[in-house]
Design an enzyme around this catalytic site. Structure first.
Site, short mmCIF file in Angstrom:
data_model
loop_
_atom_site.label_atom_id
_atom_site.label_comp_id
_atom_site.label_asym_id
_atom_site.label_seq_id
_atom_site.Cartn_x
_atom_site.Cartn_y
_atom_site.Cartn_z
N TYR A 129 1.46 -1.28 -0.08
CA TYR A 129 -0.05 0.35 -0.44
C TYR A 129 1.10 0.92 -0.35
O TYR A 129 1.54 1.53 0.66
CB TYR A 129 -0.96 -0.01 1.05
CG TYR A 129 -1.99 -0.82 1.32
CD1 TYR A 129 -3.23 -0.66 0.95
CD2 TYR A 129 -2.26 -1.83 1.99
CE1 TYR A 129 -4.14 -1.30 0.74
CE2 TYR A 129 -2.59 -3.32 1.81
CZ TYR A 129 -4.21 -2.86 1.15
OH TYR A 129 -5.10 -4.09 1.30
N TYR A 189 -0.32 -10.23 0.15
CA TYR A 189 1.38 -9.92 1.10
C TYR A 189 0.92 -10.43 2.13
O TYR A 189 -0.10 -10.57 2.57
CB TYR A 189 1.13 -7.87 1.56
CG TYR A 189 -0.81 -7.88 1.89
CD1 TYR A 189 -0.51 -7.77 3.14
CD2 TYR A 189 -1.30 -7.27 0.88
CE1 TYR A 189 -1.71 -7.22 3.39
CE2 TYR A 189 -2.54 -7.02 1.28
CZ TYR A 189 -2.66 -6.41 2.73
OH TYR A 189 -3.66 -6.05 2.87
N ARG A 211 -2.37 -12.14 3.04
CA ARG A 211 -3.89 -11.58 2.37
C ARG A 211 -4.10 -11.58 0.88
O ARG A 211 -2.58 -11.73 -0.26
CB ARG A 211 -3.73 -9.98 2.69
CG ARG A 211 -3.90 -9.29 3.93
CD ARG A 211 -5.16 -10.36 4.76
NE ARG A 211 -6.57 -9.97 4.42
CZ ARG A 211 -7.75 -9.77 3.76
NH1 ARG A 211 -6.79 -7.81 4.52
NH2 ARG A 211 -8.40 -9.20 3.55
N HIS A 230 -7.01 -8.53 -2.63
CA HIS A 230 -8.60 -7.78 -2.70
C HIS A 230 -8.12 -6.36 -3.13
O HIS A 230 -7.03 -5.88 -2.87
CB HIS A 230 -9.01 -7.81 -0.95
CG HIS A 230 -7.53 -7.34 -0.06
ND1 HIS A 230 -6.26 -8.72 -0.20
CD2 HIS A 230 -7.74 -6.70 0.52
CE1 HIS A 230 -5.92 -7.66 0.99
NE2 HIS A 230 -7.10 -6.61 1.49
N HIS A 278 -10.06 -3.11 -1.04
CA HIS A 278 -11.27 -2.19 -0.56
C HIS A 278 -12.13 -1.64 -1.23
O HIS A 278 -11.88 -0.56 -1.67
CB HIS A 278 -10.53 -1.63 0.24
CG HIS A 278 -9.52 -2.67 1.33
ND1 HIS A 278 -10.19 -3.13 2.54
CD2 HIS A 278 -8.15 -2.70 1.03
CE1 HIS A 278 -8.88 -3.74 3.03
NE2 HIS A 278 -7.83 -3.61 2.22
#
Length: 155
Positions: free
Chosen positions: A33, A73, A83, A86, A88
């Protein structure tokens, strides 16, 4: 890999939710991120990918967005928890705020993801995008009611 995601936002009666704000955010292809809380990872940042965007649904509750398919990640190295890819979503409109995650089909990490596993098994299909082709996905969202898209309990 750039991807397109389209869908519709509905209320509990199946009516389109018009002119509602959708915020999206996701990791880059390396699973990172672009915010300061993700600085502990060694995965590289992508100077061409901000990782956040906003769209507003049209009069039929339809939205369209273009993003990058995120990479997996490590969420907790002490547990070996990865994870899966995906995206959000935060939907704000019609008197409701719903935060949820869209998962990709056929990702082996989906079945090992602690957040995904908090969703009752019979409802997990509501957070899996439907592929149109290799670069396009459909993800409809229901903001409340019996068939509400499962919320992100990690938010």
């Amino acid at each position: 890999l750039a991807i397109d995601v389209t869908g519709q936002v509905f209320d509990e009666a199946g009516r389109p939710v018009r002119r509602t704000l959708i915020e999206i955010w996701n990791a880059n292809t390396h699973g990172r991120y672009s915010h300061s809380l993700d600085a502990q990872t060694t995965a590289p940042l992508d100077p061409n990918f901000y990782g956040f965007g906003r769209v507003v649904t049209d009069d039929d509750g339809v939205y369209r967005l273009r993003t990058i398919k995120p990479g997996a990640y490590i969420a907790r190295s002490d547990m070996g928890w990865w994870r899966p890819p995906h995206v959000h979503f935060s939907i704000l409109g019609g008197g409701v705020r719903l935060v949820t995650q869209m998962y990709f089909p056929d990702e082996p990490l989906n079945q090992k993801d602690y957040i995904h596993m908090t969703i009752p098994e019979n409802e997990r299909n509501r957070v899996i995008a439907a592929p149109a082709d290799a670069k396009s996905f459909r993800f409809n969202i229901v903001v409340r009611g019996r068939f509400q898209t499962p919320p992100d309990l990690d938010d």
